[in-house]
Design a protein around this motif. Sequence first.
Motif, mmCIF file in Angstrom:
data_model
loop_
_atom_site.group_PDB
_atom_site.id
_atom_site.type_symbol
_atom_site.label_atom_id
_atom_site.label_comp_id
_atom_site.label_asym_id
_atom_site.label_seq_id
_atom_site.Cartn_x
_atom_site.Cartn_y
_atom_site.Cartn_z
ATOM 1 N N GLN A 274 0.825 -1.206 0.000
ATOM 2 C CA GLN A 274 0.000 0.000 0.000
ATOM 3 C C GLN A 274 0.862 1.259 0.000
ATOM 4 N N GLN A 275 1.947 1.242 0.790
ATOM 5 C CA GLN A 275 2.839 2.396 0.826
ATOM 6 C C GLN A 275 3.515 2.598 -0.530
ATOM 7 N N THR A 276 3.896 1.498 -1.169
ATOM 8 C CA THR A 276 4.512 1.587 -2.500
ATOM 9 C C THR A 276 3.541 2.179 -3.511
ATOM 10 N N ILE A 277 2.292 1.790 -3.424
ATOM 11 C CA ILE A 277 1.270 2.314 -4.339
ATOM 12 C C ILE A 277 1.091 3.811 -4.127
ATOM 13 N N ARG A 278 1.072 4.249 -2.875
ATOM 14 C CA ARG A 278 0.916 5.685 -2.589
ATOM 15 C C ARG A 278 2.102 6.478 -3.143
ATOM 16 N N GLU A 279 3.317 5.970 -2.914
ATOM 17 C CA GLU A 279 4.494 6.672 -3.417
ATOM 18 C C GLU A 279 4.503 6.708 -4.942
ATOM 19 N N PHE A 280 4.125 5.602 -5.571
ATOM 20 C CA PHE A 280 4.075 5.574 -7.025
ATOM 21 C C PHE A 280 3.028 6.536 -7.560
ATOM 22 N N ALA A 281 1.882 6.625 -6.865
ATOM 23 C CA ALA A 281 0.814 7.514 -7.320
ATOM 24 C C ALA A 281 1.282 8.968 -7.345
ATOM 25 N N ILE A 282 1.999 9.377 -6.289
ATOM 26 C CA ILE A 282 2.509 10.749 -6.244
ATOM 27 C C ILE A 282 3.516 10.986 -7.366
ATOM 28 N N LYS A 283 4.491 10.074 -7.513
ATOM 29 C CA LYS A 283 5.528 10.255 -8.536
ATOM 30 C C LYS A 283 4.939 10.236 -9.945
ATOM 31 N N GLN A 284 4.027 9.291 -10.202
ATOM 32 C CA GLN A 284 3.442 9.197 -11.534
ATOM 33 C C GLN A 284 2.611 10.432 -11.850
ATOM 34 N N ASN A 285 1.863 10.925 -10.859
ATOM 35 C CA ASN A 285 1.046 12.118 -11.085
ATOM 36 C C ASN A 285 1.917 13.344 -11.352
ATOM 37 N N ILE A 286 3.046 13.464 -10.645
ATOM 38 C CA ILE A 286 3.946 14.592 -10.874
ATOM 39 C C ILE A 286 4.531 14.525 -12.287
ATOM 40 N N ASN A 287 4.945 13.326 -12.720
ATOM 41 C CA ASN A 287 5.488 13.178 -14.083
ATOM 42 C C ASN A 287 4.434 13.513 -15.134
ATOM 43 N N THR A 288 3.212 13.055 -14.911
ATOM 44 C CA THR A 288 2.137 13.329 -15.870
ATOM 45 C C THR A 288 1.811 14.815 -15.908
ATOM 46 N N LEU A 289 1.821 15.464 -14.749
ATOM 47 C CA LEU A 289 1.560 16.906 -14.706
ATOM 48 C C LEU A 289 2.640 17.672 -15.468
ATOM 49 N N HIS A 290 3.885 17.234 -15.356
ATOM 50 C CA HIS A 290 4.967 17.877 -16.113
ATOM 51 C C HIS A 290 4.686 17.799 -17.609
ATOM 52 N N ASN A 291 4.267 16.626 -18.080
ATOM 53 C CA ASN A 291 3.988 16.460 -19.512
ATOM 54 C C ASN A 291 2.845 17.363 -19.959
ATOM 55 N N ARG A 292 1.833 17.505 -19.129
ATOM 56 C CA ARG A 292 0.673 18.313 -19.510
ATOM 57 C C ARG A 292 0.990 19.800 -19.481
ATOM 58 N N ILE A 293 1.755 20.221 -18.481
ATOM 59 C CA ILE A 293 2.038 21.650 -18.331
ATOM 60 C C ILE A 293 2.956 22.138 -19.439
ATOM 61 N N ASN A 294 3.715 21.228 -20.051
ATOM 62 C CA ASN A 294 4.547 21.629 -21.187
ATOM 63 C C ASN A 294 3.715 22.247 -22.301
ATOM 64 N N GLU A 295 2.438 21.841 -22.413
ATOM 65 C CA GLU A 295 1.565 22.392 -23.439
ATOM 66 C C GLU A 295 1.288 23.877 -23.213
ATOM 67 N N LEU A 296 1.390 24.329 -21.971
ATOM 68 C CA LEU A 296 1.096 25.728 -21.672
ATOM 69 C C LEU A 296 2.296 26.632 -21.941
ATOM 70 N N GLY A 297 3.453 26.042 -22.200
ATOM 71 C CA GLY A 297 4.636 26.854 -22.478
ATOM 72 C C GLY A 297 5.179 27.563 -21.264
ATOM 73 N N VAL A 298 4.958 27.026 -20.071
ATOM 74 C CA VAL A 298 5.469 27.643 -18.857
ATOM 75 C C VAL A 298 6.965 27.397 -18.777
ATOM 76 N N ALA A 299 7.739 28.470 -18.651
ATOM 77 C CA ALA A 299 9.185 28.350 -18.706
ATOM 78 C C ALA A 299 9.737 27.586 -17.500
ATOM 79 N N GLU A 300 9.284 27.881 -16.322
ATOM 80 C CA GLU A 300 9.835 27.273 -15.119
ATOM 81 C C GLU A 300 8.705 26.956 -14.137
ATOM 82 N N PRO A 301 7.904 25.930 -14.420
ATOM 83 C CA PRO A 301 6.836 25.586 -13.493
ATOM 84 C C PRO A 301 7.396 24.960 -12.216
ATOM 85 N N VAL A 302 6.679 25.128 -11.130
ATOM 86 C CA VAL A 302 7.035 24.494 -9.859
ATOM 87 C C VAL A 302 6.022 23.390 -9.607
#
Length: 640
Positions: free
Chosen positions: A227-255
């Motif tokens: 369960q802990q592994t799933i939670r950690e993976f969920a956070i990491k995967q969501n952050i990676n996916t958000l990075h891919n999506r935010i690239n569409e907005l052309g944000v130079a340095e998103p946090v």
Amino acid sequence: MNRYPLWKNIFIVVVLCWGLLYALPNLLGQAPAVQVSSAKATLEMDPVADSKRIADALAAAGIEHRDIFSDATGVRVRFADFETQSRGRDVIEKAFNPDKQDASYTVALNLLSNSPQWLTKLRALPMYLGLDLRGGVHFLLEVDMPGAITHRLEAVAGDLRGQLRDKNVRANIAREGNTVVLRFRDAAQRAAARGVIQSFNKDLQLVERDGGSDDFRLIASLSLQAQQTIREFAIKQNINTLHNRINELGVAEPVIQQQGADRIVVQLPGIQDVTVAKEILGRTATLELRMVEGSPGDQRARDVAAGRAQAPYGTELYIERLRSGHAKAGQAENANDIIGIPLLLNKQIELTGENLTDAQPGFDENSQPAVHLNLDSAGTRKFRELTRQNVGRNMAILLVEKGKGEVVTAPVIRTEIGGGRVQISGSMSTAEANKTALLLRAGALAAPMEIIEERTVGPSLGADNISKGFHSTLWGFVAIAVFMTVYYMLFGLVSSVALSFNLVLLVALLSLLQATLTLPGIAAMALTLGMAIDSNVLINERIREELRNGCTPQMAITAGYERAWNTILDSNVTTLIAGIALLIFGSGPIRGFAVVHCLGILTSMFSAILVSRMVINFIYGRRRKLDALSIGQIWKPDNN
């Protein structure tokens, strides 16, 4: 006499010219802009055609623009003011997305640098500005961790059905809460099932429970570590996916960073359109594998695409490799609207992106571009069965966003594929292989997220913060320069010149590193000014001391710089250690402060020692007979 070798003078002048060049873009300001990018993963931008399309739409509406250019994220248009930017966005939105319910392009408001093209080609770019300086949006997202566990249990239930079916063990399997309940008719079936499950699933805890004479149950639950592994993976995967999506907005340095156990902070500097940002953050994307009925582009598929026939029962029409947003997946107004290859796909989903662990571009056995996929254990078994039963048929890989699917590729199954490693090859270029691998890796969010906090910082507030920060640094510099000039005369003026170059070099370094400047960073700049002048104070006082001891002016200059060096080095190294500690252990604004602080120490040592010495050498170094130095009142001890 005090003189630098010619090479050292040339080196210092080159460094100073470099600093002026790379600091220049920060003085040119920003312009309101509109960015157009693809809203669909399989839709690629055409820089030339899309730029012309934008120019034609703006010209027809009588809206003036400054320039149009393209980059990796899409096509951008600069305008003179915010009012024109708003009008231009509406016109471009209408031209690119006639049907807003099925938008093919993202049209977002943005801010861009006013740097000319020749500076941009030299990689002389302005510093990135943080949310507090540039304006933008701030989101706090909460990840649904129970949803991630539930999602995993649903997959476990499906895997258990397949594993037991392969071993001819009959069971009624259903998810109940945070467990998977397996019901059997006798204890022998339960014992057999227990052995099968334990051999395939190391993360499951099994408990036997009887409900009656013919109700033998086996309760499966995820271990705490799983369960802990799933939670950690969920956070990491969501952050990676958000990075891919935010690239569409052309944000130079998103946090985009984790906060606590189940929250993610997203800051998008320069974004003015909150609605578009929320839409992209909330996008869902999944992968599906389906079988193609018939062959791609056959007459039946073309008839359905042209509206001359209905899709057979249990199939859907898709168009492979869409290149324009005006043709919708699944239908076309007439034959001329078909752009790509029409496919009739079976509605049954054979495999989903949940079973995909990795996708990388590469080459096949014929040295042709290909995409290599890795599947998990459950996906490997399903894919082996699928390919064994469908040799010679086409298999379509779809990317599904907002409930609408688009075909990424539809390769032919040549032979049964086992081992969990799949290769997709065909008539694709290296760039297309890279693009396909990226699309397949992007996948879906590992767990749902909800926006629980939203803040918007307007450009006017950011401009006000910049103005206050600039004026505080400016007046601090002026106060230091006045004090140094009054107290140390010409040497004080030279120190102030060196201090100004220190600031220029600091800004140039931050620009070259594309660091993000925030209000704490501006505070570090102001602090750097006070610390940098300390080195010149040590040098000037050492020269005064040498003069009091009876040294000639030329000898006093040489001794002052050389003997002050050890003290300057010790004081700056100790301060640098503290700055590095802040950089390593700090986060957010603290790290921004530490970056400027550490770079400021390095530039201050260069300017205080080398630059000021070079200027003093030019003033006094060529004089053979020097009676006095303009370094202020030299207080001598009273011998009475």
